[in-house]
Structures are given as C-alpha cells and as structure tokens.
Design a protein around this motif. Structure first.
Motif, mmCIF file in Angstrom:
data_model
loop_
_atom_site.group_PDB
_atom_site.id
_atom_site.type_symbol
_atom_site.label_atom_id
_atom_site.label_comp_id
_atom_site.label_asym_id
_atom_site.label_seq_id
_atom_site.Cartn_x
_atom_site.Cartn_y
_atom_site.Cartn_z
ATOM 1 N N GLY A 1 0.813 -1.208 0.000
ATOM 2 C CA GLY A 1 0.000 0.000 0.000
ATOM 3 C C GLY A 1 0.844 1.253 0.000
ATOM 4 O O GLY A 1 2.068 1.218 0.106
ATOM 5 N N GLY A 2 0.185 2.394 -0.113
ATOM 6 C CA GLY A 2 0.889 3.682 -0.156
ATOM 7 C C GLY A 2 0.728 4.321 -1.520
ATOM 8 O O GLY A 2 -0.317 4.231 -2.154
ATOM 9 N N GLY A 3 1.763 4.971 -1.995
ATOM 10 C CA GLY A 3 1.716 5.679 -3.263
ATOM 11 C C GLY A 3 1.499 7.168 -3.066
ATOM 12 O O GLY A 3 1.309 7.651 -1.944
ATOM 13 N N THR A 4 1.527 7.906 -4.176
ATOM 14 C CA THR A 4 1.318 9.361 -4.125
ATOM 15 C C THR A 4 -0.039 9.690 -3.520
ATOM 16 O O THR A 4 -0.180 10.579 -2.677
ATOM 17 C CB THR A 4 1.421 9.965 -5.538
ATOM 18 N N TYR A 5 -1.066 8.963 -3.973
ATOM 19 C CA TYR A 5 -2.397 9.048 -3.368
ATOM 20 C C TYR A 5 -2.625 7.726 -2.652
ATOM 21 O O TYR A 5 -2.948 6.717 -3.292
ATOM 22 C CB TYR A 5 -3.465 9.294 -4.442
ATOM 23 N N PRO A 6 -2.425 7.695 -1.342
ATOM 24 C CA PRO A 6 -2.346 6.428 -0.600
ATOM 25 C C PRO A 6 -3.568 5.528 -0.815
ATOM 26 O O PRO A 6 -4.710 5.982 -0.754
ATOM 27 C CB PRO A 6 -2.249 6.877 0.865
ATOM 28 N N GLN A 7 -3.280 4.276 -1.100
ATOM 29 C CA GLN A 7 -4.307 3.255 -1.279
ATOM 30 C C GLN A 7 -3.896 1.989 -0.541
ATOM 31 O O GLN A 7 -2.702 1.715 -0.377
ATOM 32 C CB GLN A 7 -4.485 2.931 -2.767
ATOM 33 N N PRO A 8 -4.856 1.191 -0.079
ATOM 34 C CA PRO A 8 -4.503 -0.096 0.541
ATOM 35 C C PRO A 8 -3.845 -1.014 -0.482
ATOM 36 O O PRO A 8 -4.213 -1.017 -1.659
ATOM 37 C CB PRO A 8 -5.852 -0.660 0.994
ATOM 38 N N GLY A 9 -2.870 -1.784 -0.037
ATOM 39 C CA GLY A 9 -2.212 -2.748 -0.907
ATOM 40 C C GLY A 9 -2.889 -4.112 -0.835
ATOM 41 O O GLY A 9 -3.899 -4.294 -0.161
ATOM 42 N N GLU A 10 -2.297 -5.078 -1.526
ATOM 43 C CA GLU A 10 -2.887 -6.415 -1.579
ATOM 44 C C GLU A 10 -2.956 -7.069 -0.198
ATOM 45 O O GLU A 10 -3.894 -7.808 0.087
ATOM 46 C CB GLU A 10 -2.074 -7.307 -2.535
ATOM 47 N N ILE A 11 -1.981 -6.786 0.679
ATOM 48 C CA ILE A 11 -2.029 -7.422 1.992
ATOM 49 C C ILE A 11 -3.178 -6.889 2.831
ATOM 50 O O ILE A 11 -3.711 -7.607 3.689
ATOM 51 C CB ILE A 11 -0.689 -7.266 2.755
ATOM 52 N N SER A 12 -3.594 -5.645 2.588
ATOM 53 C CA SER A 12 -4.749 -5.104 3.300
ATOM 54 C C SER A 12 -6.057 -5.554 2.650
ATOM 55 O O SER A 12 -7.052 -5.788 3.345
ATOM 56 C CB SER A 12 -4.687 -3.580 3.351
ATOM 57 N N LEU A 13 -6.061 -5.689 1.330
ATOM 58 C CA LEU A 13 -7.254 -6.214 0.653
ATOM 59 C C LEU A 13 -7.499 -7.668 1.031
ATOM 60 O O LEU A 13 -8.627 -8.164 0.926
ATOM 61 C CB LEU A 13 -7.098 -6.085 -0.865
ATOM 62 N N ALA A 14 -6.449 -8.360 1.503
ATOM 63 C CA ALA A 14 -6.594 -9.750 1.966
ATOM 64 C C ALA A 14 -6.907 -9.826 3.457
ATOM 65 O O ALA A 14 -6.966 -10.919 4.016
ATOM 66 C CB ALA A 14 -5.315 -10.532 1.664
ATOM 67 N N HIS A 15 -7.121 -8.687 4.108
ATOM 68 C CA HIS A 15 -7.406 -8.659 5.549
ATOM 69 C C HIS A 15 -8.607 -9.551 5.878
ATOM 70 O O HIS A 15 -9.630 -9.498 5.209
ATOM 71 C CB HIS A 15 -7.687 -7.211 5.969
ATOM 72 N N ASN A 16 -8.463 -10.374 6.909
ATOM 73 C CA ASN A 16 -9.470 -11.354 7.343
ATOM 74 C C ASN A 16 -9.665 -12.468 6.323
ATOM 75 O O ASN A 16 -10.657 -13.216 6.401
ATOM 76 C CB ASN A 16 -10.821 -10.686 7.635
ATOM 77 N N GLY A 17 -8.729 -12.587 5.380
ATOM 78 C CA GLY A 17 -8.838 -13.633 4.371
ATOM 79 C C GLY A 17 -7.485 -14.231 4.047
ATOM 80 O O GLY A 17 -6.646 -14.419 4.931
ATOM 81 N N ILE A 18 -7.271 -14.510 2.765
ATOM 82 C CA ILE A 18 -6.084 -15.242 2.316
ATOM 83 C C ILE A 18 -5.318 -14.418 1.294
ATOM 84 O O ILE A 18 -5.903 -13.864 0.360
ATOM 85 C CB ILE A 18 -6.493 -16.592 1.679
ATOM 86 N N LEU A 19 -4.004 -14.366 1.465
ATOM 87 C CA LEU A 19 -3.097 -13.812 0.452
ATOM 88 C C LEU A 19 -2.334 -14.977 -0.146
ATOM 89 O O LEU A 19 -1.547 -15.631 0.548
ATOM 90 C CB LEU A 19 -2.133 -12.803 1.072
ATOM 91 N N PHE A 20 -2.572 -15.265 -1.415
ATOM 92 C CA PHE A 20 -1.949 -16.404 -2.082
ATOM 93 C C PHE A 20 -0.857 -15.901 -3.013
ATOM 94 O O PHE A 20 -1.119 -15.141 -3.951
ATOM 95 C CB PHE A 20 -2.996 -17.195 -2.871
ATOM 96 N N LEU A 21 0.368 -16.322 -2.753
ATOM 97 C CA LEU A 21 1.512 -15.966 -3.589
ATOM 98 C C LEU A 21 1.956 -17.212 -4.344
ATOM 99 O O LEU A 21 2.626 -18.094 -3.785
ATOM 100 C CB LEU A 21 2.660 -15.403 -2.740
ATOM 101 N N ASP A 22 1.568 -17.300 -5.605
ATOM 102 C CA ASP A 22 1.912 -18.452 -6.437
ATOM 103 C C ASP A 22 3.305 -18.253 -7.020
ATOM 104 O O ASP A 22 3.676 -17.146 -7.410
ATOM 105 C CB ASP A 22 0.877 -18.588 -7.550
#
Length: 512
Positions: free
Chosen positions: A285-306
C-alpha cells in the motif's frame, strides 16, 4: 453570503469531516483554499458546465471557498457535489435551511449525473459519528453506505435530485439495507469444494490445521500437482466472518474502490492472488495518493503468492513486519498511515527451476547447486514466519480416475469452527488475540506447555534441523492447533511430532 456544506476526506480506512465554507461577496475572482489538489481545483469547470445544463447561473461575484481543516490535504473529485451546492446556496439560488443537516459527496459529470466515489462506507461511518441526520451520495454507493445504522442514506442519480431534495421536494428515497440479513444471506456462498481435489490427503490435513489456527503455509511440489487448486479451496473451510470482520473488510475494499456496484457488504473472506511482477508499493500500500495494498485487501482472508521464488526479493521482504504485527505502517514525508493486514499467507513454489527435484518419477535436470540457489531466493527470516511447510506430490492416475470420495468442505469446516470456538474461549481476556497463530510468547508459556516426551521430540528436532527460536514458537503454535482439533486440553507428543513434520524446508533433503 456565507454558507457551509459538509463532506469527508478518507485517510487510511477512516474518514475525517471536512467543512466547505463558501463566501460570495462583491467582486469578480474565484479562490479555493484549504490544500485542494488538482482534481479538486478542476471541479470549477465541471460545476460551471452542470449549472448551464440545469439553467443555474454561475455567480458573477467574488467567490472564496475554504475547505477546513485547512492543513489537511483534500484529494479527488468527490467534493464536486458539496462545492456546487455550497455555491448555489451562497448565491441564494437554492434554500440553505437544511444543508447543515446532511453530509454529501459525489463526483459530477458534465451532464449533471453523479459518478460513484471511493470510501462511501467510512464516510457514512463518520457521518453517523458526527451526528448528521443523513448522507447524500451517488446512487451506486447507496447500498454500501446504508449498512451503517442510525443514519439516513439517500442515493441520487444527478445533482438536480439533490437540489430538489434540499428545496423540500421529497424526490429522494431513503436507501434501507438490513445489515444482519445481508450478512447472513452471504455467509454460505462458496462455489468451490474440498471434495474436488482427489488424493493429497496429507496436504488437506495441513490446510485444515492452517485454517483452524490461522497459520501461514507454503506448498512445495512439481508443476501440475494441484498446489493452486488446493490453495483456492482453503477459503471454503475457513470459519465464516463475524459481522465486525465483514464491516472492516468492506471498509478496506470501499476505500480501494473494489466493491461491486450493488454490493452492500462483503460476507466471504477475501482471496487475493497478485501476480509475481507486483511492486512492493502495490503489495503493502501507499503511493502518491495512498491506497490499501494487496495485503490489506486480503485482511481477514487469504493472500496467495503463487510461484513464490519468482517474486522480487524486495517485495517478499516487506512481508516480514505485517506477518508479525498484522498491520502495515506506511510513513512518508507528507503522511503516516496504518492499514490492517491480518491475513493468512499461503504460498506455493516449485522445488527447483525445472520443477522436478524430489519427483518420484521424473528426473531433475538442474545442475548441482541450482536447487539451493533457487530456494535461497526466499530468505530464512521469511520462511521462519511461515508455520507450515508441506510437500505436494503428483497424484497417480488411479487416484485421478476414481470417483470423488474425500470429505466435503462443510464437513472440514465444522471441525475448524469447533477448534476456533475453543480458541475464542481461551483468549476471551485478550481482545487482540483471536487464534493460535497470534499468540504472544507469554501466552505460549501459558497455553502451549509440553510434557516430557513432547519436549524431547522438540529438542531433538531443534538440534537436528538447527531451527531458530522463531521456528520453535511456530511449532508450539501448530501443536496447540492440532490439539484443539482433537479437543485435547494438553499438547501430546504426537501433536508435537506432527507439527515438526510441517517444517519440510528445514530438513536436509531440501539443502540442494
């Protein structure tokens, strides 16, 4: 004439109230102050076009707009609606009698229609906390915001509907969502099932343990062995979300603009699977206009790194802190934010570049040392934070040809839920601890006590595999989860022995 309208700015996954003060007096110039970015400043051209469409006059006077608090940066086009309403009310073209009762946000098209905005749910939460009578937003966001209780939410299709409503014409209907019913209806909608996977019983067992204790897991095996298929089915055996978890997850996706047009509440645990070319900023997450990253979009769920080794080293290393703290802190020169990141990490990888190291039938063609070099792309500290390492071997033809005979997801899920209930009762005095994977060292000493035989098994494993102190803690946590699945109050020696087996990458056979 001075008029005030009310909006909100989203920071992190929360919103702060913004008061838009419009002062119209004698003169000819237009001023906008209060740290607006270019998208906010460009609203003047959009508003002028809409005024012409609806036959309103742009005030030929001196207009000063202040967006308070003036030291908070205002970003995006969602301020178009409160700015336009403020200008019309300040020029006495519409009534200002009830403007102060409502918070409003929306992006204007040149024809006056209202486009969807990001962050409608946290804005609604803030409007309710600030005591506003209601919230006026684009119709596409109305159901999302209406899950907030004790707040009247009105969805408008265009600016004229908002003007008519403020002038006393009941043109807008209140959007009503039964949050509890919406939540209950969406709990059991998973389309994939554990029984789709033939064979792989040992891997299914490890996934059940991972789900029961929210443990991170990595699968190592050749191409086509079923790693991705198994990972996608882990979501089907996770316990259903609580309403508080669903609301928090929906807030994150709302801020990121990831909710569907008619979605009011996310009720299924998220499953995020970013491509291995992802950047570290896109992941955390972050950026010039801060946005949630993939780890936050996976909050309470699963982050799958293939294909885990194919990710850039810098990307993988930024996972260390959120895996431990379950939140991500982003600090830049102009802002500091925190996004929640309590996710279960599931990773998969081939054992070597050709994919057939340790394969029971096919020969590995990698040269000496290549296997170790391939595995070294994943650092030791990151592997230490993964509780379960499991080998996935190819399924023989006779298993593939059989009719499905394995357990269905709902059967496995029942055991997982019972284990989670034990953990909820155990940690009821610790509000920030919900499952075994979150145990602190102090809680480990209290709830993960080994008997003499279990201690001896773990001692031998530590010495033979040269495990770190963190790996020691991980084995204890997995042992506690295995005991919970059997409803055992104490950790037995066979629980420890099974937990030790889930450290494949620590064994000498994987040293290359």
């Amino acid at each position: 004439m001075l008029v005030k309208t009310h909006g909100a700015a989203v920071t992190g996954i929360d919103a702060i109230p913004i008061t838009i003060e419009v002062d119209i007096s004698r003169g000819i110039r237009f001023f906008m102050v209060g740290l607006p970015d270019n998208a906010v400043k460009e609203s003047q051209q959009r508003i002028e076009s809409v005024f012409r469409i609806y036959n309103y006059e742009w005030p030929g006077k001196r207009i000063v707009i202040n967006m308070a608090p003036a030291d908070t940066r205002k970003e995006g086009s969602a301020y178009d609606l409160p700015l336009a309403i403020g200008i019309l009310a300040g020029d006495q073209q519409i009534s200002d009698s009830i403007i102060g009762d409502y918070m409003m946000m929306g992006e204007l098209s040149l024809d006056g229609s209202l486009n969807p905005i990001k962050g409608a749910l946290p804005i609604a939460v803030r409007a309710q906390k600030e005591g506003f009578k209601g919230l006026i937003i684009p119709k596409a966001n109305a159901r999302e915001a209406a899950v907030v209780e004790e707040l009247d939410v009105y969805g408008a299709e265009n600016m004229q509907q908002v003007i008519d409503f403020l002038n006393g014409k009941p043109m807008l209907e209140k959007t009503v969502v039964d949050t509890h019913q919406e939540f209950m209806e969406g709990l059991h909608g998973c389309e994939i099932d554990f029984s789709d996977v033939k064979g792989q019983e040992s891997v299914k067992r490890s996934l059940e343990i991972a789900a029961a204790g929210s443990h991170n897991l990595i699968m190592i095996g050749p191409p086509g062995a079923g790693k991705s298929m198994l990972a996608k089915r882990l979501a089907s055996i996770l316990p259903p979300m609580q309403l508080s978890e669903a609301l928090e997850t929906t807030k994150i996706h709302s801020v990121a603009g990831k909710l569907g047009g008619n979605t009011a509440l996310l009720t299924q645990r998220p499953f995020r699977s970013p491509h291995h070319t992802i950047s570290d900023v896109a992941l955390v997450g972050g950026g010039t206009y801060p946005q949630p990253g993939e780890i936050s979009l996976a909050h309470n769920g699963i982050l799958f790194l293939d294909e885990l080794p194919e990710f850039k080293r810098t990307v993988l290393e930024v996972l260390r802190q959120p895996l431990e703290d379950r939140l991500i802190s982003i600090s830049r020169a102009k802002f500091a934010l925190e996004y929640p990141a309590s996710f279960t990490l599931v990773a998969s990888m081939n054992p070597c570049p050709c994919g057939f190291y340790n394969h029971p039938e096919k020969r590995c063609v990698c040269s000496p040392g290549v296997v170790q070099k391939y595995l070294s792309r994943i650092s030791g500290p990151l592997l230490d934070r993964i509780d379960i390492h499991i080998e996935v071997v190819p399924v023989p033809f006779n298993k593939l040809a059989e009719a499905p005979t394995s357990e269905k997801s709902h059967e496995v899920r029942e055991r997982v839920i019972k284990a989670r209930e034990i953990q909820t009762l155990r940690y009821k005095k610790h509000p920030k601890i919900h499952c075994n994977a979150q145990m602190t060292s102090k809680l480990l000493a209290q709830y993960a006590v080994l008997d003499e035989s279990g201690s001896m098994i773990l001692k031998n494993a530590m010495e033979k595999l040269d495990l770190s102190a963190r790996a020691y803690d991980r084995i204890l946590k997995v042992s506690r989860t295995i005991a919970d699945l059997e409803a055992s109050e104490s950790i037995k020696s066979h629980h420890v022995a099974e937990a030790v087996q889930y450290r494949s990458l620590d064994r000498e056979g994987w040293a290359g």
